[in-house]
Design an enzyme around this catalytic site. Structure first.
Site, mmCIF file in Angstrom:
data_model
loop_
_atom_site.group_PDB
_atom_site.id
_atom_site.type_symbol
_atom_site.label_atom_id
_atom_site.label_comp_id
_atom_site.label_asym_id
_atom_site.label_seq_id
_atom_site.Cartn_x
_atom_site.Cartn_y
_atom_site.Cartn_z
ATOM 1 N N THR A 1 -60.675 9.074 -64.418
ATOM 2 C CA THR A 1 -60.351 10.453 -64.800
ATOM 3 C C THR A 1 -61.541 11.047 -65.537
ATOM 4 O O THR A 1 -62.195 10.345 -66.322
ATOM 5 C CB THR A 1 -59.097 10.536 -65.697
ATOM 6 N N ASP B 1 -61.303 13.149 -67.826
ATOM 7 C CA ASP B 1 -60.883 13.561 -69.173
ATOM 8 C C ASP B 1 -61.154 12.515 -70.265
ATOM 9 O O ASP B 1 -61.081 12.837 -71.445
ATOM 10 C CB ASP B 1 -59.382 13.880 -69.180
ATOM 11 N N ARG C 1 -57.976 18.175 -70.121
ATOM 12 C CA ARG C 1 -56.522 18.149 -70.370
ATOM 13 C C ARG C 1 -56.261 18.243 -71.874
ATOM 14 O O ARG C 1 -56.796 19.139 -72.509
ATOM 15 C CB ARG C 1 -55.897 16.895 -69.752
ATOM 16 N N ASP D 1 -59.213 10.363 -71.300
ATOM 17 C CA ASP D 1 -58.045 10.406 -72.195
ATOM 18 C C ASP D 1 -57.157 9.163 -72.087
ATOM 19 O O ASP D 1 -55.943 9.229 -72.223
ATOM 20 C CB ASP D 1 -57.213 11.676 -71.919
ATOM 21 N N GLY E 1 -55.291 12.841 -60.451
ATOM 22 C CA GLY E 1 -56.477 13.708 -60.422
ATOM 23 C C GLY E 1 -57.713 12.941 -60.015
ATOM 24 O O GLY E 1 -57.948 11.843 -60.507
ATOM 25 N N ARG F 1 -50.458 13.431 -55.401
ATOM 26 C CA ARG F 1 -49.401 13.219 -56.399
ATOM 27 C C ARG F 1 -48.119 13.063 -55.594
ATOM 28 O O ARG F 1 -47.811 13.882 -54.742
ATOM 29 C CB ARG F 1 -49.340 14.391 -57.367
ATOM 30 N N ASP G 1 -52.852 7.518 -66.371
ATOM 31 C CA ASP G 1 -51.649 6.829 -66.855
ATOM 32 C C ASP G 1 -50.485 6.855 -65.856
ATOM 33 O O ASP G 1 -49.733 5.889 -65.755
ATOM 34 C CB ASP G 1 -51.222 7.344 -68.239
#
Ligand code: ADP
Length: 355
Positions: free
Chosen positions: A129, A131, A175, A133, A15, A76, A107
């Site tokens: 990212t 996010d 996410r 995260d 992303g 991706r 990740d």
């Protein structure tokens, strides 16, 4: 400087996030300043498999620090996870004399970097990212910009909500992580913030809203984290209207939050992390991700970063911790506790001061 690094590759994968271009600029300039050539790999790991490369000069990247998205595109690529795909990627590196790679992403991207590292192509990851995260780092490249975009959008929603005396329920990306939700919720003076990390008390929210409305409050913003699932925010919007009598609207900015000019914080983070990645790669480090911890830029072993993520999500598999010392395991546990406590504390604050 180690002589073996004559040329390095840089790619962005997974992303996209604002600030990836700033990181590409930093890596390029840092490497060239140290006498190393740089080649941009277009479209993440698929560009590596398909030999889509673009040599980069300082002049090429001099204007991209403020560019949204990613200058080198992202993709991706499932083929990269196969032995054949991996063999093609290694072949591209050999053919083009790419001595090492810096990969920006999340990740999944780091797993790819590990696969390349163990096959003899040293790789370093940069956390990109929106996010936030990635447990091993306090902040990721793109997080600050995404939050500021949510802030801007919600300030606009508040204007129209105020005119019409409405509540707007906004579902924000992230996410499975509630970082964007909780920080923007506080910054927006949201009356309620719902995220998956901390139980959400709907009845308390309705009560607060009714009380505030009785005192003359016209508009309300409620922030909901994407991680609660697609149906949650829409259902909550209907329930707010039913239980409080306050007209409510649902809004999902979605991918709008992924675009835009990176903020100062993201540009600086991307710049500092990019330079550190080059420095460590040329010193011979590999299979690490650059992290920000307590205002320090540090390198964390990718396996450590991936496992601490799993520990945080309670998804450890048998044997996952075998490679780590008791001290490292304790450190991982403490980090997970720190992250969990952050959400509890921030939700407490949001509920206490939201009005
Ligand atoms: P992110 O990096 O944002 O987490 P993805 O999970 O989509 O995004 O991963 C980005 C890319 O990294 C994938 O499309 C794939 O090419 C590569 N990748 C992901 N998982 C692995 C893996 N287990 N082994 C090798 N490469 C992987």
């Amino acid at each position: 400087m180690e002589k073996k690094f004559r040329k390095i590759g840089i790619l962005s994968s997974g992303g996209d996030a604002p600030g990836m271009s700033a990181a590409i600029k930093s890596v390029t300039c840092s490497a060239i300043s140290r006498g190393v050539e740089v080649v941009g790999i277009l479209g993440g790991y698929s560009g590596l498999i398909n030999n889509r490369l673009r040599p980069l000069t300082k002049n090429d990247v001099s204007g991209i620090i403020s560019l949204g998205g990613t200058y080198l595109y992202s993709d991706r690529c499932d083929e990269f996870k196969t032995e054949e795909g991996m063999a093609k990627a290694i072949e591209t590196c050999k053919k083009n004399n790419i001595d090492g790679i810096i990969a920006i992403g999340g990740d999944g991207t780091f797993r790819g970097a590990t696969d390349l590292s163990v096959r003899g192509i040293p790789c370093i990851g940069l956390p990109g990212t929106i996010d936030n995260d990635i447990t091993a780092t306090d902040t990721t490249i793109g997080f600050d910009t995404a939050m500021n975009t949510v802030l801007d959008l919600c300030d606009r929603l508040r204007d129209t909500s105020e005119s019409h005396a409405r509540c707007t329920v906004v579902e924000v990306m992230g996410r499975n992580a509630g970082y964007i939700a909780i920080e923007t919720g506080i910054a927006l003076n949201a009356i309620g913030v719902a995220l998956q990390e901390v139980p959400f008390d709907k009845e308390a929210l309705f009560k607060r809203m009714i009380e505030m409305r009785e005192q003359g409050r016209r508009s309300f913003i409620v922030i909901v984290a994407e991680g609660l699932g697609t149906a949650f925010a829409e259902a909550l919007t209907k329930e707010i209207e039913e239980k409080t009598g306050i007209e409510s609207r649902f809004n999902r900015p979605a991918h709008i939050v992924r675009g835009g000019i990176p903020t100062l914080r993201d540009r600086v983070l991307a710049s500092v992390m990019g330079d550190k990645a080059v420095d460590l790669l040329l010193q011979g480090q590999s299979d690490v991700v650059i992290c920000s911890r307590n205002n320090q830029i540090v390198a964390t072993d990718i396996k450590y970063a991936l496992i601490v993520d799993r520990m945080y999500k309670n998804k450890l598999k048998p044997g996952d911790l075998d490679a780590f010392t008791p001290e490292q395991i304790e450190e991982m546990k403490a980090l997970c506790e720190e992250r969990k406590a952050y959400f509890v504390d921030m939700c407490d604050i949001a509920n206490t001061i939201g009005c």
